[in-house]
Write an enzyme that holds these catalytic residues in place. Structure first.
Site, PDB file in Angstrom:
ATOM      1  CE1 TYR A 140       5.083  30.599  12.000  1.00  0.00           C
ATOM      2  CE2 TYR A 140       6.395  29.488  13.682  1.00  0.00           C
ATOM      3  CZ  TYR A 140       5.583  29.380  12.778  1.00  0.00           C
ATOM      4  OH  TYR A 140       4.839  28.215  12.768  1.00  0.00           O
ATOM      5  CB  THR A 216       7.216  29.253  33.161  1.00  0.00           C
ATOM      6  OG1 THR A 216       8.121  30.228  32.762  1.00  0.00           O
ATOM      7  CG2 THR A 216       7.705  28.049  32.413  1.00  0.00           C
TER       8      THR A 216
HETATM    9 ZN   LIG Z   1      11.805  31.556  31.817  1.00  0.00          ZN
END
Ligand SMILES: [Zn+2]
Ligand SMILES: *[C@@H]1O[C@H](CO)[C@@H](O)[C@H](O)[C@H]1NC(C)=O
Length: 304
Positions: A140, A216
């Site tokens: 990618y 996250t």
């Molecule tokens: Zn992180």
């Protein structure tokens, strides 16, 4: 005139709220402050990170060794930035390439950043610091594209345990931290003055947890193969406290930047440990006796 002024106010307050769209609760001020909803996949995803990694319940795995290229090279042009959510390093002199293990392609390091305290826990234990080495699958072209695919990103997570011995590599980063701590210096990269090689931040890679999860931070894209090392590095709490002083707003320090634990949702968490090396002597004996056997058999054949 009034319309223009109003439009300006609307425009600027909107972009202001976008810029500060997401953040962390300040647990130093209020330990019970609920974790904010970040929206989208962060709230609805089923393969989110971080999670608690526990030896009990992990699946046993054995793979080829992970291969690291150029991680030992001393970086001369490394930049550090306070992006309001973390301290991030980028600008590597050459491509740092990760392959091997269970990975099907080559992955290159895009950036390194940290979380204080750790995001992952191991056997319910939290660590004071977690370093994330973020890699992009080379099939990618950029991170935006990679984040759309489940094999797009690999993050190596390194946990640091509390010690009374300062960590030298973290110390090198802290030396340049002063220049990026203030809100005014946010998003302005500075050169990391001390020479640092990326593998200074990585302990043994013989043993790790690996599972399919997410970024996250928003957008929480479920594109991450996590590799969380079981060996940890020492750091002092004084060192970690230096990171807690960076500002994300005027006069507001980023006291913590770890996301709360997410549901495992019956995902496979694999614990990889390299098979015990057979001792050289035992291996030699085995091959010698095999050789003898061949000789004996050959001899018998000749005798016959
Ligand atoms: Zn992180
Ligand atoms: C990422 O790559 C895609 C495809 O080449 C391109 O369209 C897009 O503009 C790139 N995005 C960034 C942020 O560079």
């Amino acid at each position: 005139m009034h319309f223009i002024a109003l439009a300006l106010i609307v425009c600027c307050s909107v972009s202001f709220s976008w810029a500060n769209e997401w953040g962390y609760p300040d647990l130093d001020s209020n330990q019970d402050e609920p974790f904010p909803k970040w929206g989208g996949l962060c709230d609805s995803g089923k393969k989110q990170s971080p999670i608690n990694l526990h030896v009990k319940g992990a699946l046993k795995g054995e793979f080829d060794s992970l291969r690291f290229e150029n991680y030992d090279e001393h970086q001369k042009n490394l930049r550090m930035v306070n992006n309001g959510h973390s301290i991030q390093l980028s600008g590597f002199d050459h491509e740092l390439t990760l392959s091997g293990g269970a990975l099907l392609q080559d992955f290159v390091v895009e950036q390194i950043h940290m979380h204080w305290w750790s995001e992952h826990t191991i056997n319910d234990i939290r660590y004071p610091l977690e370093v994330h080495i973020v890699h992009r699958n080379t099939i990618y072209p950029n991170m935006t594209m990679a984040a759309n695919f489940k094999d797009g990103i690999v993050v190596i997570g390194v946990l640091y345990h509390v010690s009374n011995t300062p960590n030298e590599a973290i110390g090198s980063i802290i030396k340049s931290l002063g220049a990026v701590k203030s809100y005014d210096s946010m998003n302005k990269p500075v050169l990391v003055a001390d020479s640092l090689a990326v593998d200074d931040l990585v302990p043994s890679v013989e043993s790790y947890f690996t599972y399919a999860g997410s970024l996250t931070t928003p957008t929480c894209a479920e594109a991450v193969t996590w590799i969380v090392l079981t060996e940890t590095f020492p750091v002092t709490l004084d060192q970690v406290n230096e990171f807690k002083e960076i500002e994300y707003d005027q006069g507001k320090q980023l006291h913590n930047n770890y996301r709360e634990l997410q549901s495992e949702n019956n995902r496979a968490v694999v614990l990889v440990e390299q098979p015990e090396q057979r001792s050289g002597a035992a291996g030699l004996t085995a091959s010698v006796s095999l050789g003898l056997m061949t000789l004996i058999l050959a001899g018998q054949k000749i005798m016959l």
